[in-house]
Design an enzyme around this catalytic site. Structure first.
Site, mmCIF file in Angstrom:
data_model
loop_
_atom_site.group_PDB
_atom_site.id
_atom_site.type_symbol
_atom_site.label_atom_id
_atom_site.label_comp_id
_atom_site.label_asym_id
_atom_site.label_seq_id
_atom_site.Cartn_x
_atom_site.Cartn_y
_atom_site.Cartn_z
ATOM 1 N N HIS A 16 0.823 -1.205 0.000
ATOM 2 C CA HIS A 16 0.000 0.000 0.000
ATOM 3 C C HIS A 16 0.864 1.264 0.000
ATOM 4 O O HIS A 16 2.038 1.248 0.379
ATOM 5 C CB HIS A 16 -0.945 0.006 1.203
ATOM 6 C CG HIS A 16 -0.248 0.117 2.536
ATOM 7 N ND1 HIS A 16 0.290 1.296 3.004
ATOM 8 C CD2 HIS A 16 -0.024 -0.807 3.503
ATOM 9 C CE1 HIS A 16 0.823 1.109 4.198
ATOM 10 N NE2 HIS A 16 0.645 -0.162 4.523
ATOM 11 N N GLU A 100 -1.078 -6.889 8.268
ATOM 12 C CA GLU A 100 0.277 -6.673 8.751
ATOM 13 C C GLU A 100 0.523 -7.463 10.041
ATOM 14 O O GLU A 100 -0.408 -7.785 10.778
ATOM 15 C CB GLU A 100 0.502 -5.169 8.999
ATOM 16 C CG GLU A 100 1.937 -4.780 9.388
ATOM 17 C CD GLU A 100 2.979 -5.184 8.359
ATOM 18 O OE1 GLU A 100 3.185 -6.404 8.185
ATOM 19 O OE2 GLU A 100 3.588 -4.294 7.749
#
Length: 213
Positions: A16, A100
């Site tokens: 991202h 994550e």
């Protein structure tokens, strides 16, 4: 290279774009932070250069898309491929398996702040903290990270295995986060995530994995 080899399935890893916390060096996992203007521009620029018919990431060759369900990765996915792309209908999945690494007590802290915190708690007297081997207090261990990544890798290989000789395009796109994509790469090639393989993905960066056939 034969036409069939040219269609060997690939896995695209897309990190991202930049967020304010990433810009400041803050560890970000569960906090649902958005892209900042720089991050949006990073992804839009990559989309313009690399996504489209005949380009590196050709939508017509995508068989599946896996996206971390965090706001920053959803925004990245939409900027990269478009929120209403017809080709993506039914092909994308939001999954916690590629979120994550859960930083637990270290969420929002910078590296030096984590080290100070650990020293205050009586840790790291003999060696410095290493997330790969020590994990995160209140968060995930490396074994937990490996377990969920292995689940997604099994899914991807099941998707691609019938088409390893170019029977049809079967590329897969994974839109996720910096550290977890480094872990994914190690697991994809059969390494433990504690293996010191030097990998770095900048915000808005794309990398490509494949397999030998």
């Amino acid at each position: 290279m034969s036409a069939n080899n040219a269609l060997t399935p690939r896995v695209f890893l897309f990190r991202h774009g930049e967020t304010e916390w990433a810009k400041l060096g803050r560890f970000t996992s569960t906090t649902d932070i958005a892209l900042n203007p720089t991050g949006s521009a990073q992804v839009s620029g990559m989309a313009m250069m690399l996504v489209g018919p005949g380009k590196l990431l050709d939508p017509c060759r995508l068989e599946r898309i896996f996206v971390s369900p965090r706001r920053r990765t959803k925004q990245t996915f939409e900027l990269l491929l478009g929120p209403k792309s017809d080709f993506a209908e039914g092909k994308y999945t939001y999954t916690e398996d590629i979120t994550e690494w859960d930083y637990g007590d270290y969420e929002g802290l910078k590296d030096h702040e984590i080290r100070i915190l650990r020293q205050e708690r009586g840790h790291d007297k003999e060696k410095k903290w290493d997330i790969w081997t020590d994990g995160c207090e209140g968060g995930e261990s490396r074994h937990q990270v490996e377990e969920r990544l292995d689940r997604i890798i099994v899914q991807i290989k099941e998707i691609q295995q019938p088409h390893m000789h170019g029977e049809k395009p079967a590329d897969v796109l994974v839109v996720a986060h910096g550290l977890i994509l480094r872990c994914f790469t190690k697991r994809w090639i059969g390494l433990s995530i504690i293996n010191p393989l030097p990998i770095m993905l900048e915000p808005g960066a794309i990398s490509v994995l494949s397999v030998s056939v």
